[in-house]
Design a protein around this motif. Structure first.
Motif, PDB file in Angstrom:
ATOM      1  N   ARG A   1       0.245 -44.111  82.703  1.00 51.45           N
ATOM      2  CA  ARG A   1       1.657 -43.807  82.880  1.00 51.45           C
ATOM      3  C   ARG A   1       2.470 -44.383  81.712  1.00 51.45           C
ATOM      4  O   ARG A   1       2.188 -45.471  81.223  1.00 51.45           O
ATOM      5  N   GLU A   2       3.486 -43.649  81.325  1.00 46.67           N
ATOM      6  CA  GLU A   2       4.412 -44.127  80.304  1.00 46.67           C
ATOM      7  C   GLU A   2       5.391 -45.107  80.948  1.00 46.67           C
ATOM      8  O   GLU A   2       5.956 -44.824  82.002  1.00 46.67           O
ATOM      9  N   VAL A   3       5.580 -46.263  80.332  1.00 48.00           N
ATOM     10  CA  VAL A   3       6.556 -47.233  80.814  1.00 48.00           C
ATOM     11  C   VAL A   3       7.847 -47.032  80.033  1.00 48.00           C
ATOM     12  O   VAL A   3       7.866 -47.142  78.808  1.00 48.00           O
ATOM     13  N   VAL A   4       8.908 -46.708  80.757  1.00 49.88           N
ATOM     14  CA  VAL A   4      10.198 -46.387  80.146  1.00 49.88           C
ATOM     15  C   VAL A   4      11.198 -47.464  80.545  1.00 49.88           C
ATOM     16  O   VAL A   4      11.482 -47.651  81.738  1.00 49.88           O
ATOM     17  N   GLY A   5      11.728 -48.167  79.576  1.00 48.53           N
ATOM     18  CA  GLY A   5      12.737 -49.182  79.840  1.00 48.53           C
ATOM     19  C   GLY A   5      14.132 -48.581  79.825  1.00 48.53           C
ATOM     20  O   GLY A   5      14.475 -47.833  78.911  1.00 48.53           O
ATOM     21  N   VAL A   6      14.933 -48.896  80.834  1.00 47.28           N
ATOM     22  CA  VAL A   6      16.287 -48.365  80.958  1.00 47.28           C
ATOM     23  C   VAL A   6      17.245 -49.542  81.182  1.00 47.28           C
ATOM     24  O   VAL A   6      17.007 -50.368  82.081  1.00 47.28           O
ATOM     25  N   ARG A   7      18.303 -49.593  80.411  1.00 45.08           N
ATOM     26  CA  ARG A   7      19.312 -50.631  80.610  1.00 45.08           C
ATOM     27  C   ARG A   7      20.135 -50.318  81.851  1.00 45.08           C
ATOM     28  O   ARG A   7      20.669 -49.213  81.994  1.00 45.08           O
ATOM     29  N   ILE A   8      20.237 -51.308  82.731  1.00 43.37           N
ATOM     30  CA  ILE A   8      20.978 -51.119  83.986  1.00 43.37           C
ATOM     31  C   ILE A   8      21.870 -52.335  84.245  1.00 43.37           C
ATOM     32  O   ILE A   8      22.053 -52.753  85.393  1.00 43.37           O
ATOM     33  N   ASP A   9      22.444 -52.898  83.196  1.00 44.45           N
ATOM     34  CA  ASP A   9      23.184 -54.148  83.323  1.00 44.45           C
ATOM     35  C   ASP A   9      24.276 -54.093  84.389  1.00 44.45           C
ATOM     36  O   ASP A   9      24.490 -55.063  85.133  1.00 44.45           O
ATOM     37  N   HIS A  10      24.964 -52.959  84.498  1.00 43.93           N
ATOM     38  CA  HIS A  10      26.082 -52.879  85.431  1.00 43.93           C
ATOM     39  C   HIS A  10      25.606 -52.711  86.872  1.00 43.93           C
ATOM     40  O   HIS A  10      26.199 -53.287  87.800  1.00 43.93           O
ATOM     41  N   ILE A  11      24.529 -51.951  87.072  1.00 46.59           N
ATOM     42  CA  ILE A  11      23.927 -51.882  88.411  1.00 46.59           C
ATOM     43  C   ILE A  11      23.428 -53.262  88.824  1.00 46.59           C
ATOM     44  O   ILE A  11      23.624 -53.707  89.963  1.00 46.59           O
ATOM     45  N   ALA A  12      22.782 -53.966  87.901  1.00 48.28           N
ATOM     46  CA  ALA A  12      22.232 -55.287  88.201  1.00 48.28           C
ATOM     47  C   ALA A  12      23.323 -56.290  88.570  1.00 48.28           C
ATOM     48  O   ALA A  12      23.072 -57.228  89.338  1.00 48.28           O
ATOM     49  N   GLU A  13      24.535 -56.099  88.066  1.00 47.86           N
ATOM     50  CA  GLU A  13      25.638 -56.985  88.443  1.00 47.86           C
ATOM     51  C   GLU A  13      25.951 -56.869  89.932  1.00 47.86           C
ATOM     52  O   GLU A  13      26.518 -57.790  90.529  1.00 47.86           O
ATOM     53  N   GLY A  14      25.583 -55.758  90.537  1.00 47.14           N
ATOM     54  CA  GLY A  14      25.774 -55.589  91.973  1.00 47.14           C
ATOM     55  C   GLY A  14      24.622 -56.116  92.810  1.00 47.14           C
ATOM     56  O   GLY A  14      24.587 -55.927  94.028  1.00 47.14           O
ATOM     57  N   GLY A  15      23.656 -56.772  92.162  1.00 48.97           N
ATOM     58  CA  GLY A  15      22.549 -57.383  92.878  1.00 48.97           C
ATOM     59  C   GLY A  15      21.359 -56.487  93.120  1.00 48.97           C
ATOM     60  O   GLY A  15      20.435 -56.857  93.846  1.00 48.97           O
ATOM     61  N   GLY A  16      21.352 -55.286  92.507  1.00 45.31           N
ATOM     62  CA  GLY A  16      20.248 -54.360  92.732  1.00 45.31           C
ATOM     63  C   GLY A  16      19.610 -53.908  91.445  1.00 45.31           C
ATOM     64  O   GLY A  16      19.892 -54.433  90.365  1.00 45.31           O
ATOM     65  N   GLY A  17      18.735 -52.921  91.565  1.00 44.51           N
ATOM     66  CA  GLY A  17      18.006 -52.440  90.400  1.00 44.51           C
ATOM     67  C   GLY A  17      17.624 -50.985  90.547  1.00 44.51           C
ATOM     68  O   GLY A  17      18.174 -50.247  91.378  1.00 44.51           O
ATOM     69  N   ILE A  18      16.662 -50.577  89.751  1.00 39.88           N
ATOM     70  CA  ILE A  18      16.258 -49.174  89.687  1.00 39.88           C
ATOM     71  C   ILE A  18      15.647 -48.711  91.000  1.00 39.88           C
ATOM     72  O   ILE A  18      15.943 -47.613  91.488  1.00 39.88           O
ATOM     73  N   HIS A  19      14.793 -49.521  91.582  1.00 35.98           N
ATOM     74  CA  HIS A  19      14.171 -49.145  92.850  1.00 35.98           C
ATOM     75  C   HIS A  19      15.216 -48.982  93.945  1.00 35.98           C
ATOM     76  O   HIS A  19      15.158 -48.044  94.754  1.00 35.98           O
ATOM     77  N   CYS A  20      16.199 -49.870  93.963  1.00 37.65           N
ATOM     78  CA  CYS A  20      17.267 -49.807  94.967  1.00 37.65           C
ATOM     79  C   CYS A  20      18.063 -48.513  94.870  1.00 37.65           C
ATOM     80  O   CYS A  20      18.623 -48.043  95.866  1.00 37.65           O
ATOM     81  N   ALA A  21      18.135 -47.943  93.667  1.00 37.77           N
ATOM     82  CA  ALA A  21      18.973 -46.770  93.424  1.00 37.77           C
ATOM     83  C   ALA A  21      18.229 -45.454  93.564  1.00 37.77           C
ATOM     84  O   ALA A  21      18.811 -44.395  93.315  1.00 37.77           O
ATOM     85  N   THR A  22      16.968 -45.486  93.955  1.00 33.69           N
ATOM     86  CA  THR A  22      16.133 -44.282  94.015  1.00 33.69           C
ATOM     87  C   THR A  22      15.412 -44.210  95.360  1.00 33.69           C
ATOM     88  O   THR A  22      15.151 -45.222  95.997  1.00 33.69           O
ATOM     89  N   GLN A  23      15.067 -42.988  95.758  1.00 32.15           N
ATOM     90  CA  GLN A  23      14.212 -42.775  96.928  1.00 32.15           C
ATOM     91  C   GLN A  23      13.387 -41.513  96.698  1.00 32.15           C
ATOM     92  O   GLN A  23      13.950 -40.464  96.376  1.00 32.15           O
ATOM     93  N   GLN A  24      12.090 -41.636  96.819  1.00 30.38           N
ATOM     94  CA  GLN A  24      11.206 -40.512  96.523  1.00 30.38           C
ATOM     95  C   GLN A  24      10.919 -39.671  97.762  1.00 30.38           C
ATOM     96  O   GLN A  24      10.806 -40.185  98.871  1.00 30.38           O
ATOM     97  N   GLN A  25      10.811 -38.359  97.536  1.00 32.29           N
ATOM     98  CA  GLN A  25      10.277 -37.456  98.551  1.00 32.29           C
ATOM     99  C   GLN A  25       8.888 -37.069  98.122  1.00 32.29           C
ATOM    100  O   GLN A  25       8.711 -36.385  97.108  1.00 32.29           O
ATOM    101  N   PRO A  26       7.855 -37.469  98.841  1.00 30.52           N
ATOM    102  CA  PRO A  26       6.485 -37.082  98.464  1.00 30.52           C
ATOM    103  C   PRO A  26       6.290 -35.577  98.560  1.00 30.52           C
ATOM    104  O   PRO A  26       6.996 -34.885  99.312  1.00 30.52           O
ATOM    105  N   ARG A  27       5.338 -35.084  97.801  1.00 33.19           N
ATOM    106  CA  ARG A  27       4.993 -33.675  97.947  1.00 33.19           C
ATOM    107  C   ARG A  27       4.450 -33.415  99.337  1.00 33.19           C
ATOM    108  O   ARG A  27       3.759 -34.245  99.912  1.00 33.19           O
ATOM    109  N   ARG A  28       4.738 -32.236  99.848  1.00 34.76           N
ATOM    110  CA  ARG A  28       4.296 -31.909 101.211  1.00 34.76           C
ATOM    111  C   ARG A  28       2.796 -31.669 101.226  1.00 34.76           C
ATOM    112  O   ARG A  28       2.224 -31.243 100.248  1.00 34.76           O
TER     113      ARG A  28
END
Length: 325
Positions: free
Chosen positions: A298-325
């Motif tokens: 897998r490709e590891v992609v770094g994303v700056r989220i400084d402003h989201i992190a100021e709210g106490g959360g991160g990338i996982h907190c901001a996403t939710q996956q729907q698995p393939r059926r």
């Protein structure tokens, strides 16, 4: 509940509304969300929920690679407000974890209905959870093991008067777990009461990745390591523990007291791991290297989220996956 690294149909995200508690930081937070949505959209479809009167703003910010779905939302935390998907004998279903503002700490009238509205829109059966929790409070290995903190579930602000044994039975029934590994957590440590996705992640069956903070903030780390070294998973394996160090606070600039400067809140999407980057070049590279070893191919992609992190959360907190059926 499938492991996060299984193939996804799409990723859900949320456009923080003008009613979210960001104040004058809202434009910067929205900029982080737009950048994150575009990064994930390189690897799989992204559906961004936005209030109908704010949907055009979201489309302009995210561009054509991101689908914007007009659904009333209050804030961006789709991991907690959206449905948590499971596979049943009848096919894919979504568990509505009955979001209540992390134990009534904030009012989220629209977010409390997001799971139901999203499932209705896609015609996916809804399963009401037999307890109150959030998606960020649940981590699974896809092989029968579920991780959780007592502080965020065995807590009267979500499940008053209910014992750990009773709540564990509910978790097993709702998410198909054979074993729950409990970490103490710390009530009131943050708005989530110490969600497990800010502490430990299952990278594959038998391997646990553990957030390693600095000495001044290590209580939960030592608690979690003690639990993992004295337990086995659902298949009887003794977990292999891998530490994930944090960036150097002195190298990432000044931030507020709620800033979540940790790499553990990454998201596995398509052929990638979408990970936070904080501007500490050495630490960002070290974290990317650890994730690359744990998620080969897998490709590891770094994303700056400084402003989201100021709210106490991160990338996982901001996403939710729907698995393939």
């Amino acid at each position: 509940m499938p492991a996060e690294e299984t193939p996804h149909e799409r990723t859900f995200m949320g456009w923080p509304s003008r009613y979210a508690p960001w104040g004058r930081d809202l434009p910067s937070v929205r900029g982080d969300i737009a950048g994150l949505a575009r990064a994930i959209a390189r690897f799989e479809p992204v559906v961004l929920l936005a209030r109908p009167d704010e949907a055009d703003d979201a489309r302009r910010a995210c561009g054509g690679a991101v689908e914007v779905l007009p659904v009333p939302v209050d804030d961006l935390w789709l991991r907690d407000t959206g449905p948590t998907f499971v596979r049943t004998e009848s096919g894919l279903a979504g568990v509505d974890t009955r979001f209540n503002g992390w134990g009534g700490k904030q009012r989220h009238p629209a977010d409390g209905k997001v799971a139901r509205r999203l499932l209705e829109h896609y015609g996916i059966p809804r399963i009401p959870a037999p307890l109150v929790t959030e998606g960020g409070a649940l981590e699974v290995d896809g092989d029968g093991t579920l991780l959780a903190t007592e502080s965020s579930i065995v807590n009267d602000n979500r499940n008053p008067g209910r014992s750990r044994a009773e709540l564990e039975s509910g978790l097993k029934a709702a998410f198909g777990a054979r074993k729950v590994i409990w970490f103490p957590g710390v009530r009131g440590a943050d708005i989530t009461d110490s969600h497990v996705d800010g502490l430990v992640r299952c990278t594959s069956p038998g391997t646990m990745l553990l957030d390693r903070p600095g000495p001044a903030d290590s209580e939960q780390y030592h608690q979690a390591r003690a639990v993992l070294t004295s337990t086995t998973d659902a298949a009887g394996r003794e977990p292999e523990i891998v530490d994930l160090p944090r960036p150097d606070p002195g190298a990432i600039g000044r931030h507020g007291e709620d800033f979540f400067g940790s790499y553990i809140n990454y998201y596995v999407a398509g052929g990638a791991v979408i990970a936070p980057a904080f501007g500490d070049r050495a630490a960002d590279d070290r974290a990317a290297g650890i994730l690359r070893e744990l998620y080969p191919g897998r490709e590891v992609v770094g994303v700056r989220i400084d402003h989201i992190a100021e709210g106490g959360g991160g990338i996982h907190c901001a996403t939710q996956q729907q698995p393939r059926r």
